[in-house]
Design an enzyme around this catalytic site. Structure first.
Site, PDB file in Angstrom:
ATOM      1  N   GLU A   7      -9.128  65.951 -56.024  1.00  0.00           N
ATOM      2  CA  GLU A   7      -9.434  64.918 -55.035  1.00  0.00           C
ATOM      3  C   GLU A   7      -8.352  65.240 -53.682  1.00  0.00           C
ATOM      4  O   GLU A   7      -8.930  64.790 -52.905  1.00  0.00           O
ATOM      5  CB  GLU A   7      -8.874  63.530 -55.686  1.00  0.00           C
ATOM      6  CG  GLU A   7     -10.001  63.144 -56.641  1.00  0.00           C
ATOM      7  CD  GLU A   7      -9.515  62.226 -57.806  1.00  0.00           C
ATOM      8  OE1 GLU A   7      -8.394  61.727 -57.694  1.00  0.00           O
ATOM      9  OE2 GLU A   7     -10.324  61.738 -58.741  1.00  0.00           O
ATOM     10  N   HIS A  26      -4.487  68.878 -56.782  1.00  0.00           N
ATOM     11  CA  HIS A  26      -5.630  68.257 -57.481  1.00  0.00           C
ATOM     12  C   HIS A  26      -6.874  68.184 -56.967  1.00  0.00           C
ATOM     13  O   HIS A  26      -6.845  68.034 -55.311  1.00  0.00           O
ATOM     14  CB  HIS A  26      -5.195  66.551 -57.495  1.00  0.00           C
ATOM     15  CG  HIS A  26      -6.039  65.576 -58.579  1.00  0.00           C
ATOM     16  ND1 HIS A  26      -7.503  65.299 -58.311  1.00  0.00           N
ATOM     17  CD2 HIS A  26      -6.209  65.726 -59.796  1.00  0.00           C
ATOM     18  CE1 HIS A  26      -7.811  64.714 -59.197  1.00  0.00           C
ATOM     19  NE2 HIS A  26      -7.147  64.832 -60.206  1.00  0.00           N
TER      20      HIS A  26
HETATM   21  P1  PGA Z   1     -10.252  61.425 -65.363  1.00  0.00           P
HETATM   22  O1  PGA Z   1      -9.367  61.815 -64.384  1.00  0.00           O
HETATM   23  O2  PGA Z   1      -9.787  61.653 -66.830  1.00  0.00           O
HETATM   24  O3  PGA Z   1     -10.670  59.960 -65.064  1.00  0.00           O
HETATM   25  O4  PGA Z   1     -11.536  62.058 -65.158  1.00  0.00           O
HETATM   26  C1  PGA Z   1      -8.680  63.064 -64.586  1.00  0.00           C
HETATM   27  C2  PGA Z   1      -7.910  63.713 -63.411  1.00  0.00           C
HETATM   28  O5  PGA Z   1      -8.372  63.481 -62.219  1.00  0.00           O
HETATM   29  O6  PGA Z   1      -6.897  64.285 -63.788  1.00  0.00           O
END
Ligand code: PGA
Length: 267
Positions: free
Chosen positions: A103, A101
């Site tokens: 992040e 991901h």
């Molecule tokens: P979001 O997150 O829909 O809050 O933008 C999506 C994700 O990180 O998968």
């Protein structure tokens, strides 16, 4: 190039938003709200935080919503403080694991080669791997979005056999589209990127590549989700914030399912 996955994929990543009790309630509510759709053409999954996994799978053993983890480590066991192995996830009832991901890439130093090791370890233990790829805003401004996701995908799947690829899903999630400061991609932009991803998957495996699900994620909500699913290149949506209330998520799922069913009827 249309995909042939034969199912609609809808998932959510709860990130670090829900504690154990809230996660349990979320699964309980979502599972019951969507019960009438189980066993059909909908593949519904949710990635919970580590501490909630065991509780959810033991308290709710008959879930039709697939239980997912948000990350994994590639080693079996040993001196890896803070890490969780694929076998430990299996023990907690996990079926799907999210890997790479944006992040994780941005805040935790996740690299493409680390993603590849995690994919191998997860597949070896019978888990399904949801591999997240996507360019940053800067890479998009440089005009290298396709190169970037091609590279991420090729490295993530390096050495994975065609048979194992049956258990790999891809989430295209441009980093600039994710989270409260993100702007969703247009459905047309997503379609172009999904088309490029389909091409690279077919290059990697002529057998499995045409069937591997490619989901769009990044500021998906009840309003734009049907527009993404209207694109034949998009096999599913991966939803963050807009899924955290199970009632809203249930409504979103039903909307996209209608669009997906009518899309399938088209000649
Ligand atoms: P979001 O997150 O829909 O809050 O933008 C999506 C994700 O990180 O998968």
């Amino acid at each position: 190039m249309n995909s042939g996955t034969g199912a609609l994929y809808v998932g959510s990543n709860l990130k670090m938003y829900k504690d154990v009790g809230q996660t349990l309630e979320f699964f309980r509510a979502l599972d019951s709200l969507t019960a009438d759709m189980q066993g059909g053409d909908l593949c519904l999954f949710v990635m919970a935080a580590y501490p909630a996994l065991y509780t959810v799978s033991t308290a709710l053993p008959k879930l039709h919503v697939r239980l997912g983890a948000q990350d994994v480590y590639w080693e079996e066991h040993g001196p890896f403080t803070g890490a969780v192995s694929p076998a430990m996830l299996k023990e907690c009832g996990v079926q799907v694991v999210q890997i790479g991901h944006s992040e994780r890439r941005e805040y935790f130093g996740e690299t493409n080669s680390g993603v590849n090791k995690k994919v191998h370890a997860s597949l070896k233990h019978g888990l399904t791997a949801l591999v997240c790829v996507g360019e940053t805003a800067q890479e998009k401004s440089w005009g290298i979005s396709i190169e970037r996701v091609r590279e991420q995908t090729r490295i993530a799947l390096h050495g994975v056999t065609a048979a194992e690829m049956e258990r790999v899903w891809i989430a295209y999630e441009p980093a600039w589209a994710i989270g409260p400061r993100g702007t969703p991609a247009t459905p047309e932009y997503a379609a172009v990127m999904h088309h490029a991803l389909r091409q690279v998957l077919v290059e990697i495996s002529a057998d499995s590549g045409p069937h591997m699900p490619i989901l769009y994620g990044g500021s998906v909500d009840g309003r734009n989700a049907p527009e993404f699913i209207a694109q034949p290149e998009v096999d599913g949506v991966y939803v963050g914030r807009a899924a955290y209330d199970p009632k809203d998520f249930n409504a979103l799922i039903r909307e996209v399912r209608q669009v997906w069913l009518s899309r399938r009827k088209r000649p």
